[in-house]
Design a protein around this motif. Structure first.
Motif, mmCIF file in Angstrom:
data_model
loop_
_atom_site.group_PDB
_atom_site.id
_atom_site.type_symbol
_atom_site.label_atom_id
_atom_site.label_comp_id
_atom_site.label_asym_id
_atom_site.label_seq_id
_atom_site.Cartn_x
_atom_site.Cartn_y
_atom_site.Cartn_z
ATOM 1 N N VAL A 71 0.889 -1.091 -0.141
ATOM 2 C CA VAL A 71 -0.156 0.094 -0.173
ATOM 3 C C VAL A 71 0.932 1.230 0.133
ATOM 4 O O VAL A 71 1.795 1.485 1.001
ATOM 5 C CB VAL A 71 -0.961 -0.001 1.145
ATOM 6 C CG1 VAL A 71 -1.760 1.162 1.279
ATOM 7 C CG2 VAL A 71 -1.774 -1.318 1.279
ATOM 8 N N GLN A 72 0.641 2.200 -0.976
ATOM 9 C CA GLN A 72 1.597 3.454 -1.099
ATOM 10 C C GLN A 72 0.782 4.349 -0.095
ATOM 11 O O GLN A 72 -0.496 4.411 -0.103
ATOM 12 C CB GLN A 72 1.486 4.025 -2.637
ATOM 13 C CG GLN A 72 2.175 3.245 -3.519
ATOM 14 C CD GLN A 72 3.773 2.935 -3.440
ATOM 15 O OE1 GLN A 72 4.230 1.636 -3.256
ATOM 16 N NE2 GLN A 72 4.018 3.879 -3.134
ATOM 17 N N LEU A 73 1.757 5.001 0.730
ATOM 18 C CA LEU A 73 1.204 6.146 1.642
ATOM 19 C C LEU A 73 1.416 7.394 1.169
ATOM 20 O O LEU A 73 2.769 7.746 0.767
ATOM 21 C CB LEU A 73 1.747 5.621 2.804
ATOM 22 C CG LEU A 73 1.799 4.334 3.576
ATOM 23 C CD1 LEU A 73 2.461 3.912 4.891
ATOM 24 C CD2 LEU A 73 0.266 3.900 3.725
ATOM 25 N N PRO A 74 0.535 8.303 1.380
ATOM 26 C CA PRO A 74 1.120 9.825 1.414
ATOM 27 C C PRO A 74 1.747 10.365 2.592
ATOM 28 O O PRO A 74 1.695 9.478 3.317
ATOM 29 C CB PRO A 74 -0.303 10.361 1.598
ATOM 30 C CG PRO A 74 -1.181 9.828 2.203
ATOM 31 C CD PRO A 74 -0.768 8.137 1.851
ATOM 32 N N SER A 75 2.790 11.076 2.299
ATOM 33 C CA SER A 75 3.706 11.513 3.452
ATOM 34 C C SER A 75 2.815 12.111 4.373
ATOM 35 O O SER A 75 2.273 12.985 4.132
ATOM 36 C CB SER A 75 4.662 12.593 2.682
ATOM 37 O OG SER A 75 5.694 13.127 3.688
ATOM 38 N N TRP A 76 3.554 12.049 5.693
ATOM 39 C CA TRP A 76 3.035 12.840 6.905
ATOM 40 C C TRP A 76 3.460 14.321 6.759
ATOM 41 O O TRP A 76 2.787 14.970 7.018
ATOM 42 C CB TRP A 76 3.484 12.175 7.945
ATOM 43 C CG TRP A 76 3.265 12.980 9.325
ATOM 44 C CD1 TRP A 76 2.015 12.966 9.983
ATOM 45 C CD2 TRP A 76 3.989 13.664 10.188
ATOM 46 N NE1 TRP A 76 2.117 13.510 11.214
ATOM 47 C CE2 TRP A 76 3.500 14.093 11.248
ATOM 48 C CE3 TRP A 76 5.609 13.920 10.031
ATOM 49 C CZ2 TRP A 76 4.128 14.822 12.347
ATOM 50 C CZ3 TRP A 76 6.236 14.569 10.941
ATOM 51 C CH2 TRP A 76 5.602 15.048 12.085
#
Length: 284
Positions: A71-76
């Motif tokens: 799962v690709q995650l957006p940057s915090w």
């Protein structure tokens, strides 16, 4: 339960979340998660975040893998400005008021660390040198120093102030694209205010560049800012993130919070001195 939807059971509470709702941060102490249809995005306490990292099959800067699903995650960390644009930094140096990192002298944390380390004469790279105070101080201690900055305005200021120091070379350049003359050339890289200024998604690449520019057995001396700041530079970091990013490349020799920081840097300056691994590391 539907694929990609998970639950966390707590006393008197059940939290449902989607893997795709996670935000990306390498931090065991920052809010990473969650989406809840009732309460909004809650923060996970440390006691849940740590087991979560063991629960996933794998994770890196951009994704997690659970049950063989990546799962690709957006940057915090996010930014409202383009910090990769030289114009952004040049405008800060042209402004009537000096930027907050401009102290008019070398950073005290660096001066204090150097006094303890008592380094022999060496070749030093100072990336993101700004107006050159740290680089000039190092050169005045007898080291052979190359200072680079992305901003032509910053480089012009540094050359105006310190261009007469013979063992100091100041140049306008992109630290991510230094030519082969810099590869394996330096005994020491001094990091101060670059890691926190670049787009956060380029942090892993910056570490790679440090290892590329250091010679065998080279060292990193860094003053990092450990704080919760995610929207604009200086971007925050955690000690856990820094350890995770560096431990496969460097052996830690010195790691301490500097206790005499001033103003906005109070209690957030972390000084690290580390040696480039020459063989497969025993993970720290």
């Amino acid at each position: 339960m539907q694929i990609g939807i998970y639950q966390i059971l707590k006393p008197y509470q059940r939290l449902l979340f989607l893997l795709c709702a996670l935000s990306n941060t390498i931090s065991k102490s920052s809010p990473v998660i969650l989406t809840s249809g009732i309460t909004g995005p809650p923060k996970l306490p440390l006691g849940i975040i740590v087991p979560f990292f063991y629960f996933v099959d794998d994770f890196d800067d951009d994704s997690i893998t659970v049950e063989k699903i990546k799962v690709q995650l957006p940057s915090w960390l996010s930014t409202e400005v383009d910090t990769s644009d030289t114009q952004f930094w040049s405008e800060r140096y042209r402004a009537p008021e000096l930027p907050p990192w401009e102290m008019g002298r070398p950073t005290p944390a660096l001066v204090d660390a150097l006094a303890q380390l008592k380094l022999n004469k060496c070749r030093i790279l100072v990336p993101g040198c700004g107006s050159g105070h740290d680089a000039a101080y190092l050169a005045q201690q007898g080291h052979i120093v190359t200072a680079v900055d992305y901003s032509p305005e910053a480089v012009a200021l540094a050359q105006e102030k310190y261009g007469d120091i013979k063992n100091l070379t100041i140049r306008q350049s992109d630290v991510f694209n230094l030519d082969q003359n810099h590869w394996g050339h330096y005994d020491l890289i001094v990091e101060h205010t670059l890691f926190c200024a670049i787009p956060p998604q380029k942090r892993a690449l910056l570490v790679e560049k440090w290892t590329k520019y250091l010679n065998e057995g080279g060292h990193l001396l860094a003053v990092f800012f450990v704080k919760d700041r995610k929207n604009n530079p200086p971007f925050g970091a955690t000690e856990w993130e820094l350890r995770q990013r560096l431990r496969k490349k460097f052996e830690f020799l010195y790691w301490t919070r500097w206790k005499q920081s001033e103003d906005w840097k109070k209690s957030v300056e972390l000084v690290i001195y580390a040696k480039l691994w020459q063989s497969t590391p025993h993970f720290q």
